[in-house]
Design a protein around this motif. Structure first.
Motif, PDB file in Angstrom:
ATOM      1  N   ILE A   1       0.783  -1.043   0.104  1.00  0.00           N
ATOM      2  CA  ILE A   1      -0.063   0.209   0.042  1.00  0.00           C
ATOM      3  C   ILE A   1       0.822   1.236   0.068  1.00  0.00           C
ATOM      4  N   GLU A   2       2.129   1.376   0.843  1.00  0.00           N
ATOM      5  CA  GLU A   2       2.838   2.429   0.888  1.00  0.00           C
ATOM      6  C   GLU A   2       3.634   2.519  -0.249  1.00  0.00           C
ATOM      7  N   LYS A   3       3.911   1.575  -0.999  1.00  0.00           N
ATOM      8  CA  LYS A   3       4.901   2.055  -2.252  1.00  0.00           C
ATOM      9  C   LYS A   3       4.172   2.222  -3.473  1.00  0.00           C
ATOM     10  N   ASN A   4       2.643   1.875  -3.383  1.00  0.00           N
ATOM     11  CA  ASN A   4       1.848   1.734  -4.478  1.00  0.00           C
ATOM     12  C   ASN A   4       0.706   2.751  -4.480  1.00  0.00           C
ATOM     13  N   GLN A   5       0.764   3.612  -3.658  1.00  0.00           N
ATOM     14  CA  GLN A   5      -0.425   4.545  -3.272  1.00  0.00           C
ATOM     15  C   GLN A   5      -0.938   5.329  -4.478  1.00  0.00           C
ATOM     16  N   ASN A   6       0.122   5.801  -5.302  1.00  0.00           N
ATOM     17  CA  ASN A   6      -0.146   6.494  -6.581  1.00  0.00           C
ATOM     18  C   ASN A   6      -0.920   5.744  -7.591  1.00  0.00           C
ATOM     19  N   ASN A   7      -0.541   4.604  -7.586  1.00  0.00           N
ATOM     20  CA  ASN A   7      -1.211   3.672  -8.772  1.00  0.00           C
ATOM     21  C   ASN A   7      -2.572   3.163  -8.092  1.00  0.00           C
ATOM     22  N   ILE A   8      -2.746   2.986  -6.993  1.00  0.00           N
ATOM     23  CA  ILE A   8      -4.105   2.447  -6.202  1.00  0.00           C
ATOM     24  C   ILE A   8      -5.062   3.794  -6.353  1.00  0.00           C
ATOM     25  N   TYR A   9      -4.557   4.862  -6.154  1.00  0.00           N
ATOM     26  CA  TYR A   9      -5.305   6.193  -6.561  1.00  0.00           C
ATOM     27  C   TYR A   9      -5.669   6.322  -7.847  1.00  0.00           C
ATOM     28  N   ARG A  10      -4.769   6.090  -8.668  1.00  0.00           N
ATOM     29  CA  ARG A  10      -5.085   6.482 -10.165  1.00  0.00           C
ATOM     30  C   ARG A  10      -5.985   5.279 -10.848  1.00  0.00           C
ATOM     31  N   LEU A  11      -6.015   3.961 -10.139  1.00  0.00           N
ATOM     32  CA  LEU A  11      -6.786   3.054 -10.605  1.00  0.00           C
ATOM     33  C   LEU A  11      -8.066   3.324 -10.255  1.00  0.00           C
ATOM     34  N   ALA A  12      -8.346   3.569  -8.773  1.00  0.00           N
ATOM     35  CA  ALA A  12      -9.681   3.978  -8.332  1.00  0.00           C
ATOM     36  C   ALA A  12     -10.520   5.199  -9.143  1.00  0.00           C
ATOM     37  N   TYR A  13      -9.539   6.254  -9.370  1.00  0.00           N
ATOM     38  CA  TYR A  13      -9.861   7.471 -10.105  1.00  0.00           C
ATOM     39  C   TYR A  13     -10.439   7.227 -11.441  1.00  0.00           C
ATOM     40  N   SER A  14      -9.847   6.221 -12.057  1.00  0.00           N
ATOM     41  CA  SER A  14     -10.021   5.757 -13.507  1.00  0.00           C
ATOM     42  C   SER A  14     -11.430   5.183 -13.549  1.00  0.00           C
ATOM     43  N   TYR A  15     -11.909   4.659 -12.320  1.00  0.00           N
ATOM     44  CA  TYR A  15     -13.336   4.101 -12.420  1.00  0.00           C
ATOM     45  C   TYR A  15     -14.435   5.144 -11.873  1.00  0.00           C
ATOM     46  N   VAL A  16     -14.071   5.876 -10.675  1.00  0.00           N
ATOM     47  CA  VAL A  16     -15.018   6.865 -10.244  1.00  0.00           C
ATOM     48  C   VAL A  16     -15.052   8.103 -10.898  1.00  0.00           C
ATOM     49  N   LYS A  17     -14.133   8.563 -11.220  1.00  0.00           N
ATOM     50  CA  LYS A  17     -13.652  10.078 -12.082  1.00  0.00           C
ATOM     51  C   LYS A  17     -14.113  11.039 -10.966  1.00  0.00           C
ATOM     52  N   SER A  18     -13.865  10.917 -10.066  1.00  0.00           N
ATOM     53  CA  SER A  18     -13.959  12.092  -8.914  1.00  0.00           C
ATOM     54  C   SER A  18     -12.688  11.713  -7.856  1.00  0.00           C
ATOM     55  N   GLN A  19     -11.978  12.847  -7.633  1.00  0.00           N
ATOM     56  CA  GLN A  19     -10.877  12.919  -6.598  1.00  0.00           C
ATOM     57  C   GLN A  19     -11.588  12.172  -5.089  1.00  0.00           C
ATOM     58  N   ASP A  20     -12.392  12.949  -4.873  1.00  0.00           N
ATOM     59  CA  ASP A  20     -12.949  13.092  -3.586  1.00  0.00           C
ATOM     60  C   ASP A  20     -13.516  11.421  -3.523  1.00  0.00           C
ATOM     61  N   THR A  21     -14.101  11.013  -4.210  1.00  0.00           N
ATOM     62  CA  THR A  21     -14.783   9.437  -4.493  1.00  0.00           C
ATOM     63  C   THR A  21     -13.412   8.679  -4.449  1.00  0.00           C
ATOM     64  N   ALA A  22     -12.504   8.762  -5.266  1.00  0.00           N
ATOM     65  CA  ALA A  22     -11.519   7.913  -5.561  1.00  0.00           C
ATOM     66  C   ALA A  22     -10.620   7.633  -4.048  1.00  0.00           C
ATOM     67  N   LEU A  23     -10.690   8.825  -3.616  1.00  0.00           N
ATOM     68  CA  LEU A  23     -10.035   8.823  -2.166  1.00  0.00           C
ATOM     69  C   LEU A  23     -10.650   7.651  -1.106  1.00  0.00           C
ATOM     70  N   ASP A  24     -12.023   8.083  -1.110  1.00  0.00           N
ATOM     71  CA  ASP A  24     -12.864   7.359  -0.483  1.00  0.00           C
ATOM     72  C   ASP A  24     -12.765   5.741  -0.592  1.00  0.00           C
ATOM     73  N   MET A  25     -12.767   5.452  -1.912  1.00  0.00           N
ATOM     74  CA  MET A  25     -12.746   4.137  -2.319  1.00  0.00           C
ATOM     75  C   MET A  25     -11.352   3.335  -1.850  1.00  0.00           C
ATOM     76  N   VAL A  26     -10.314   4.382  -2.082  1.00  0.00           N
ATOM     77  CA  VAL A  26      -8.960   3.810  -1.772  1.00  0.00           C
ATOM     78  C   VAL A  26      -9.042   3.579  -0.247  1.00  0.00           C
ATOM     79  N   GLN A  27      -9.419   4.551   0.662  1.00  0.00           N
ATOM     80  CA  GLN A  27      -9.528   4.283   1.876  1.00  0.00           C
ATOM     81  C   GLN A  27     -10.551   3.203   2.409  1.00  0.00           C
ATOM     82  N   GLU A  28     -11.613   3.208   1.752  1.00  0.00           N
ATOM     83  CA  GLU A  28     -12.312   1.728   2.165  1.00  0.00           C
ATOM     84  C   GLU A  28     -11.849   0.292   1.609  1.00  0.00           C
TER      85      GLU A  28
END
Length: 171
Positions: A16-43
């Motif tokens: 998680i620590e090493k791949n946080q940017n990739n994790i966020y980008r993947l979530a963002y590619s689905y939900v198209k919102s920065q706040d929602t992507a962060l929520d998805m990563v956190q969840e």
């Protein structure tokens, strides 16, 4: 805590620590919102930490976590019943920087958005997250031949759409 469970937990946290940017980008590619992507990563992180004891091998952390992330994002899309097209200027900088120009990105983005969710998922995991086909098959809980078929069909569609100029004025 047993040694194996400790190793798995440490491998999960390190991943998680090493791949946080990739994790966020993947979530963002689905939900198209920065706040929602962060929520998805956190969840997804919460779900992973809560269930890490189910992992039997520290080397399987990556596909296991991505499976959680993809399913969390798909659940959110179903819940909100939306697939929003995002303007390129609203994308995170990392996504833009990986392509040679904004025009190229816009053509590729529009072509990707035209694909069905399953095909888009395979292409994003393979080429944007640099995952192996076997890992993608595990994440999607599908036969590897189905993943290969979806990947090659999707690539043919992208190639055709981009060659035909369906998404670009320049040729």
């Amino acid at each position: 805590m047993s040694t194996l469970k400790n190793e798995v937990y440490e491998a999960l946290i390190e991943f998680i620590e090493k791949n946080q940017n990739n994790i966020y980008r993947l979530a963002y590619s689905y939900v198209k919102s920065q706040d929602t992507a962060l929520d998805m990563v956190q969840e997804s992180i919460y779900k992973a930490i809560k269930a890490y004891e189910k992992i039997e091998d520290p080397s399987s952390v990556k596909p296991w976590f991505y499976k959680i992330l993809v399913n969390t994002c798909l659940d959110e899309l179903r819940r909100s019943n939306r697939m929003i097209a995002t303007a390129p200027e609203e994308l995170p900088e990392e996504a833009e920087d990986s392509l040679s120009s904004r025009a190229d990105y816009m053509v590729l983005y529009k072509a990707l958005e035209s694909l069905d969710t399953e095909t888009k998922t395979v292409i994003v995991l393979r080429y944007f997250e640099d995952m192996k086909l076997i890992e993608i098959a595990k994440i999607l809980e599908e036969n590897i031949n189905s993943v290969k078929s979806r990947l090659y069909r999707g690539l043919r569609l992208l190639k055709f759409q981009m060659r035909e100029g369906d998404f670009s004025d320049a040729e």
